[in-house]
Design an enzyme around this catalytic site. Sequence first.
Site, PDB file in Angstrom:
ATOM      1  N   HIS A 188      51.599  50.410  48.623  1.00 22.82           N
ATOM      2  CA  HIS A 188      50.750  49.377  48.031  1.00 22.82           C
ATOM      3  C   HIS A 188      49.335  49.352  48.570  1.00 22.82           C
ATOM      4  O   HIS A 188      48.540  48.501  48.163  1.00 22.82           O
ATOM      5  CB  HIS A 188      51.366  47.989  48.236  1.00 22.82           C
TER       6      HIS A 188
ATOM      7  N   LYS B  11      41.539  35.776  44.032  1.00 20.75           N
ATOM      8  CA  LYS B  11      42.435  36.736  44.694  1.00 20.75           C
ATOM      9  C   LYS B  11      42.300  36.509  46.197  1.00 20.75           C
ATOM     10  O   LYS B  11      41.494  35.686  46.628  1.00 20.75           O
ATOM     11  CB  LYS B  11      42.074  38.180  44.332  1.00 20.75           C
ATOM     12  N   ARG B  12      43.107  37.209  46.991  1.00 23.70           N
ATOM     13  CA  ARG B  12      42.975  37.048  48.443  1.00 23.70           C
ATOM     14  C   ARG B  12      41.532  37.308  48.874  1.00 23.70           C
ATOM     15  O   ARG B  12      40.859  38.172  48.315  1.00 23.70           O
ATOM     16  CB  ARG B  12      43.903  38.018  49.177  1.00 23.70           C
TER      17      ARG B  12
ATOM     18  N   LYS C  16      37.622  43.311  48.587  1.00 28.06           N
ATOM     19  CA  LYS C  16      37.592  42.704  47.250  1.00 28.06           C
ATOM     20  C   LYS C  16      36.195  42.190  46.892  1.00 28.06           C
ATOM     21  O   LYS C  16      35.947  41.775  45.768  1.00 28.06           O
ATOM     22  CB  LYS C  16      38.635  41.595  47.159  1.00 28.06           C
TER      23      LYS C  16
ATOM     24  N   THR D 273      47.090  43.014  39.761  1.00 28.60           N
ATOM     25  CA  THR D 273      47.792  42.517  38.580  1.00 28.60           C
ATOM     26  C   THR D 273      47.033  41.346  37.965  1.00 28.60           C
ATOM     27  O   THR D 273      47.211  41.043  36.791  1.00 28.60           O
ATOM     28  CB  THR D 273      49.231  42.078  38.903  1.00 28.60           C
TER      29      THR D 273
ATOM     30  N   LYS E  21      46.543  40.057  33.968  1.00 28.37           N
ATOM     31  CA  LYS E  21      46.801  38.694  33.496  1.00 28.37           C
ATOM     32  C   LYS E  21      45.592  38.158  32.733  1.00 28.37           C
ATOM     33  O   LYS E  21      45.734  37.528  31.676  1.00 28.37           O
ATOM     34  CB  LYS E  21      47.142  37.786  34.685  1.00 28.37           C
TER      35      LYS E  21
END
Length: 840
Positions: free
Chosen positions: A363, A554-555, A560, A662, A666
């Site tokens: 992952h 998101k985290r 990110k 993911t 969505k």
Amino acid sequence: MSRPLSDQERRKQISIRGIVGAESVAELKRGFNRHLHFTLVKDRNVATPRDYYFALAHTVRDHLVGRWIRTQQYYYEKDPKRIYYLSLEFYMGRTLQNTMINLGLQNACDEAVYQVSIPPGVRTALGGIQACFLDSMATLGHLQPRYEYGIFNQKIRDGWQVEEADDWLRHGNPWEKARPEYMLPVHFYGRVEHSASGAKWIDTQVVLALPYDTPVPGYMNNTVNTMRLWSARAPNDFNLRDFNVGDYIQAVLDRNLAENISRVLYPNDNFFEGKELRLKQEYFVVAATLQDIIRRFKASKFGSTDSVRTVFDSFPDQVAIQLNDTHPAMAIPELMRIFVDIEKLPWDKAWDITKRTFAYTNHTVLPEALERWPVDLVEKLLPRHLQIIYEINQRHLDHIASLFPNDVDRLRRMSLIEEGDTKRINMAHLCIVGSHAVNGVAKIHSEIVKTQVFEDFAELEPEKFQNKTNGITPRRWLLLCNPGLAELIAEKIGEDYVRDLSQLTKLHAFVDDDLFIREVAKVKQENKVKFALYLEKEYKVKINPSSMFDVHVKRIHEYKRQLMNCLHIITMYNRIRRDPAKLFVPRTVIIGGKAAPGYHMAKMIIKLINAVAQVVNNDPMVGSKLKVIFLENYRVSLAEKVIPATDLSEQISTAGTEASGTGNMKFMLNGALTIGTMDGANVEMAEEAGEENLFIFGMRVEDVTELDRKGYNAQLYYDRLPELKQAVDQIKSGFFSPKDPNLFHDVVNMLFHHDRFKVFADYEAYVKCQEKVSELYLNSKAWTKMVIRNIAAAGKFSSDRTIKEYARDIWHVEPSDLKIPPPNEPRDAGQDKTPNGTAA
């Protein structure tokens, strides 16, 4: 008396959300009243929303139980291959509404709840990578620790993240069932004794694993699978000797230490922390699970409860175990220990069976995220497992040496044991060597896994490496969270798309349909108005529902690049102030996510976003042109609110760092357009929809590699780009933190000297791409046409497709279209369409 149904409600009576039949409504009402009676001590007038919730949850659960029992009976009688998905983490989201949808009870429950005259305020309160996979699987054991405290609740105080315990079980859980009859011992510490009869692990400390089962229904097929969570319990005689000599307090304290194993979830922030408790958690779930699997393997034959299988040759034909990341990697030496030490199999045979049983999903490609456990810690906690890992490694290296004589550097790179100041076990290497299949979770990620991260292993066994692009369940991420859009799509292309999301391609026929364009835009606007009201209530900020909802949830992590979004917010703010009269597309920028408790930089990023929001939201010169909201305590239930309301989805990680994502899927399914780099699943989203239908910007993987080769110099971008310089100078000078001008010194220092994710390098391309976004948003029709093209291209990203690929290519079972008959029909009523006696 029931209220009259509107035309729209009549249209929904037989729909993807279930049938409203008088019989089913009456049955639900009876069940609800019965459970409410048992729940309450006094009359209904004192009932709380929680009382009503539990009554409704138990009513719906009644409909599950018969199907759950029948599913398990079917598995025992048909004896199919069983798939076990091992994961240390689970984010299920709310269960009630998802269960109602999958059972086809949503509309009937809505009607029943209305008819039993629940007060409107209470009625509102009743709303409801692995949860999606659970939804998509047809035969499954999902095995994890049952944490008493979930991932923390995030509070924002004065702009800072503060963690509070998430005591999610404090009021009970109506969906789980304790199974004390299957409680199992798990051993720690001790020593190993070798004799002629083999190795014995003795003088251990025992902790008991108590299973809790949660039913997980498939969509309208009467199949109900099981998620099994393990809770740690100390044995009754735990440290009884201390109690007998009077040290009662120490005995109880030690008992608590044993039970701490399942007390709290370690947040996974892509940074490995080698804590003893975490290793205990990992081994605890592995040891309990494998005992459970072997018990079931031995007994699982035509309903027998006796051990009918004593030979393990067929084990990989009956059992597949998927390791979700390296967290359950100890399952490999544990299964070897069971086979060699307990079942007395020869090593070579045990190893062959083990490899054919396990498969490993990677992952992350971030080196700091890969688990590397110190050898001395493993030796102390699991001494026998260390010996087995050494033996696995020795045989593995002997094999490498025979293929590549005198290549010492290759042996070092491929060893399971890393030498250095602290000897460590590389758990990813253990997973690769001990599995028959290794997969990434997006095309680009799987390619990086093969060509960079595990290049030597892929060269040795190229057939072992695969790609399985992640997916999401359309049941939760469309039917549940965006019913207006789900119904609109069903009206155009029929209801079968819920089971076969690839049918969304039929929407391409409606891209130029003016009526459909208006209806899609209307559903989005309704979702935005609803979410704007929520934001105003929760955050006391007046939101313009016509503004573009620009969402980055998101985290919180450097890779990110929430920081790049923050720099763009400051740039927009400066542009508005510089020329207030200029036409500016109004935006509501929504950022949300949790930082791991020990991740200093991520917490500073949250503080910076909140500090910028404080200035922007209170500047009268800006007004409603720009608002910034940091969503507190982002979680599944909040995602279900924000995703349907989003116009622009931010997926802006540095190319080559995001495994898949993911959230991007969505948002796409719910009619948001994506601004993103060519990273993770964005690449395949661009392939499916056409790159021209996403806002793609910035460096590609090869550009990042080239920049690394040349050397990244943040100062060059700062000197060349005036707007970037202005934004950074404002952060550095204390413009956003006047009470403490040096507050963000660490953030600025990181951006200039330690930014592995190259925010400045992509800043210019990002800002220019955002200008294209604003330009298109001014043309509502063109924007909505692009939205429809994205929804039509989202079919690939169903977890149903992902699971079918796992089943076919890794687990070697054929998916089944079997529909098990419901409890009120004879058991042989369903046609067994399962090929070769297997079930997916």
